[in-house]
Design a protein around this motif. Structure first.
Motif: not given
Lengths: 211, 89
Positions: A104, A144, A146-148, A163-167, B68, B72-75
């Motif tokens: 990633l 998932v 509040e990642p920031r 952009e924050v993208r959580v996996h 928040e 923002d995105t989630l996969e």
């Protein structure tokens, strides 16, 4: 109830960890029973099990750091890593077993972070054992949502336009974040760059060191 | 990218689709597999061979006004039997 701190703190000032004097849990008993049966039936041996434990303990974030540094310095490898990260990593000579891996890459406007909300899936065959906090309920539930805020607690504050993208690692794939190459490293070779790559920067909770 | 909706079911037993994603709409970012269904393997059954979707959701879709940062995105990886097609808007 006396609260003499000498009873609670070691000479170095840390609390003593309570002794683990509990009886074995159901699952610990089951693991021992299955392991002993496998040995008794000649399917495996204690030596084989010790070898596997040693092999797992020998894996560590330095392996992943070499992958990231090569991504930064070898465009063909970078393309191969995006195409199939497990194959490209194996071709570098790492024994990652059956690991299925996705790389990633972060960009100037995208920051990736990895979590496993269901359990503690982690690319152990490349990075070794996960840190304890990765398995904690707090990290798994908050990342998932509040990642920031979680990133800020790790010391990573991102601009609003990133952009924050959580996996969420929910099934068969495992993930390695490719952090952005630090500035001021023009002309550095892969070995020097690998020293800048931290474990947390490959989970997404950190950034690489800067020169 | 294909729009998909995660089934809103709450079945008992070993389930590999996190509850917070059920009923949510996303887009399939890439297809993986086929892999044997872990929800079968967990019970010692032969795993049905299933395509695994990597589905991308917006934080706005997952958390609504409580998000928040809505953009923002989630996969996450979702097995095909958990997904329903979504008609184009």
């Amino acid at each position: 109830m006396p609260h003499d701190h000498h009873d609670h703190l070691s000479p170095s000032g840390h609390p003593y960890r309570p002794d683990d004097d509990q009886p074995l849990s159901y699952w610990q008993t089951l693991e021992i029973a299955v392991r002993e049966l496998l040995v008794e039936k000649g399917i495996t041996t204690p030596a084989d099990i010790a070898v596997q434990i040693d092999a797992m303990d020998a894996r560590n974030p330095a392996m992943g750091a070499k992958v990231v540094a090569r991504y930064w310095t070898d465009a063909d490898f970078a393309a191969a890593l995006i195409e199939d990260a497990a194959r490209a990593t194996r071709e570098m000579g790492f024994d990652i077993g059956p690991l299925k891996l996705i790389a990633l890459p972060n960009t100037a406007t995208l920051h990736n972070i990895v979590v496993c909300t269901l359990c503690s899936c982690y690319p152990r065959n490349l990075l070794g054992l996960p840190p304890d906090w990765y398995k904690s309920r707090a990290y798994r539930s908050r990342t998932v949502r509040e990642p920031r805020k979680v990133l800020a607690e790790f010391g990573v504050t991102l601009p609003d336009n990133t952009e924050v993208r959580v996996h969420d690692s929910t099934a068969d794939m495992r993930y390695i974040v490719i952090p952005n190459r630090p500035g001021g490293t023009d002309g550095w070779d892969a070995a020097a760059l690998a020293d800048l790559v931290t474990r947390d920067s490959m989970i997404g909770t950190g950034l690489p060191r800067t020169p | 990218m294909q729009r998909v909706k995660v089934r809103a079911d709450m079945p008992p037993g070993h389930v590999r689709t996190p509850a917070y994603l059920r009923g949510k709409i996303g887009v399939t970012e890439r297809l993986l597999g086929p892999f044997p269904n872990p929800e079968d393997l967990a019970y010692g059954h032969v795993g049905q061979s299933l395509i695994l979707h990597r589905v991308r959701f917006s934080m706005a879709e997952l958390w609504g006004d409580a998000a928040e940062a809505p953009e923002d995105t989630l996969e996450a990886e979702i097995y095909a039997h958990w997904l329903e097609p979504v008609d184009a808007p």
